[in-house]
Design an enzyme around this catalytic site. Structure first.
Site, PDB file in Angstrom:
ATOM      1  N   TYR A  26       0.842  -1.201   0.000  1.00 46.84           N
ATOM      2  CA  TYR A  26       0.000   0.000   0.000  1.00 46.84           C
ATOM      3  C   TYR A  26       0.877   1.250   0.000  1.00 46.84           C
ATOM      4  O   TYR A  26       0.650   2.179  -0.780  1.00 46.84           O
ATOM      5  CB  TYR A  26      -0.935  -0.028   1.216  1.00 46.84           C
ATOM      6  CG  TYR A  26      -1.796   1.199   1.349  1.00 46.84           C
ATOM      7  CD1 TYR A  26      -2.801   1.468   0.422  1.00 46.84           C
ATOM      8  CD2 TYR A  26      -1.613   2.096   2.400  1.00 46.84           C
ATOM      9  CE1 TYR A  26      -3.594   2.600   0.543  1.00 46.84           C
ATOM     10  CE2 TYR A  26      -2.404   3.221   2.525  1.00 46.84           C
ATOM     11  CZ  TYR A  26      -3.391   3.470   1.590  1.00 46.84           C
ATOM     12  OH  TYR A  26      -4.172   4.580   1.707  1.00 46.84           O
ATOM     13  N   GLU A  48     -11.758   5.447   4.216  1.00 52.45           N
ATOM     14  CA  GLU A  48     -11.261   6.232   5.350  1.00 52.45           C
ATOM     15  C   GLU A  48     -12.350   6.364   6.417  1.00 52.45           C
ATOM     16  O   GLU A  48     -12.060   6.301   7.614  1.00 52.45           O
ATOM     17  CB  GLU A  48     -10.769   7.613   4.899  1.00 52.45           C
ATOM     18  CG  GLU A  48      -9.551   7.593   4.009  1.00 52.45           C
ATOM     19  CD  GLU A  48      -8.275   7.073   4.651  1.00 52.45           C
ATOM     20  OE1 GLU A  48      -8.231   6.918   5.899  1.00 52.45           O
ATOM     21  OE2 GLU A  48      -7.313   6.819   3.918  1.00 52.45           O
ATOM     22  N   TRP A  56      -5.972   0.571   9.999  1.00 51.06           N
ATOM     23  CA  TRP A  56      -6.022   0.628   8.542  1.00 51.06           C
ATOM     24  C   TRP A  56      -5.804  -0.750   7.932  1.00 51.06           C
ATOM     25  O   TRP A  56      -6.376  -1.072   6.899  1.00 51.06           O
ATOM     26  CB  TRP A  56      -5.001   1.648   8.017  1.00 51.06           C
ATOM     27  CG  TRP A  56      -5.072   1.802   6.542  1.00 51.06           C
ATOM     28  CD1 TRP A  56      -4.103   1.492   5.635  1.00 51.06           C
ATOM     29  CD2 TRP A  56      -6.188   2.270   5.763  1.00 51.06           C
ATOM     30  NE1 TRP A  56      -4.544   1.747   4.354  1.00 51.06           N
ATOM     31  CE2 TRP A  56      -5.824   2.224   4.407  1.00 51.06           C
ATOM     32  CE3 TRP A  56      -7.457   2.724   6.093  1.00 51.06           C
ATOM     33  CZ2 TRP A  56      -6.675   2.610   3.376  1.00 51.06           C
ATOM     34  CZ3 TRP A  56      -8.312   3.105   5.054  1.00 51.06           C
ATOM     35  CH2 TRP A  56      -7.913   3.050   3.722  1.00 51.06           C
TER      36      TRP A  56
END
Length: 191
Positions: A26, A48, A56
């Site tokens: 990522y 988000e 995350w």
């Protein structure tokens, strides 16, 4: 308060990126790379918002399931979701099952479709290419005056789950700011 750290491949990266292979991919391939299309920004905004209060890595590992559940983040399709779709998503163990976040994703699709000029045009007005270069993780803010203004503008247009911290995470993820640390192999890579 860590600076960029060399990984096993010798490349220095932001320290958070070295905690899991999913993070390395990522960080290297996506985080901070400019996203300039409405659908891409809508997807990141949704992810988000779903991340709020969670790690995350949880969202990254459920990303394929989110894409399936939200019709590839096609805003027109998600905007057409009704109460039965919300119930279907609440029963989907492959995603984060939070009614407020699911309803926000639907409401945000509707709001995005009504934006004059589109979501990308609005979001990119808040880009900050001259933001200070962070040297350590302590230098990376959770929010900024720009993210506060972006959150306020999005809310004015009917968006939900978009506070200043979520807006700043969107700005980082989509390249509106470059928060790769000084010395990171990706710092300035997308400019």
């Amino acid at each position: 308060m860590s600076p960029a750290v060399p990984g096993t491949d010798g490349l220095a990266r932001c320290p958070w990126a070295l905690s899991a292979p999913d993070y390395i991919a990522y960080h290297d391939d996506e985080w901070g790379r400019p996203v300039t299309d409405d659908q891409g920004l809508y997807e990141r905004l949704c992810l988000e918002a779903f991340q709020s209060g969670l790690s995350w890595i949880t969202i990254l590992r459920k990303r394929a399931a989110f894409r399936a559940a939200f019709a590839g983040f096609d805003m027109a399709k998600v905007a057409a979701y009704g109460p039965q779709d919300v119930e279907r998503l609440l029963a989907d163990a492959a995603i984060v099952r939070n009614r407020a976040k699911i309803e926000a994703a639907v409401a945000n699709a509707r709001a995005a479709l009504e934006l004059p000029g589109g979501l990308a045009a609005l979001v990119w007005r808040y880009a900050d290419p001259d933001a200070p270069v962070p040297r350590t993780t302590a230098d990376v803010p959770a929010s900024t005056p720009g993210s506060t203004a972006l959150a306020r503008e999005l809310k004015r247009h009917g968006f939900r789950f978009v506070g200043p911290t979520t807006a700043y995470a969107l700005m980082q993820a989509c390249g509106l700011v470059d928060d790769h640390l000084a010395g990171c192999c990706r710092r300035g890579a997308y400019r």
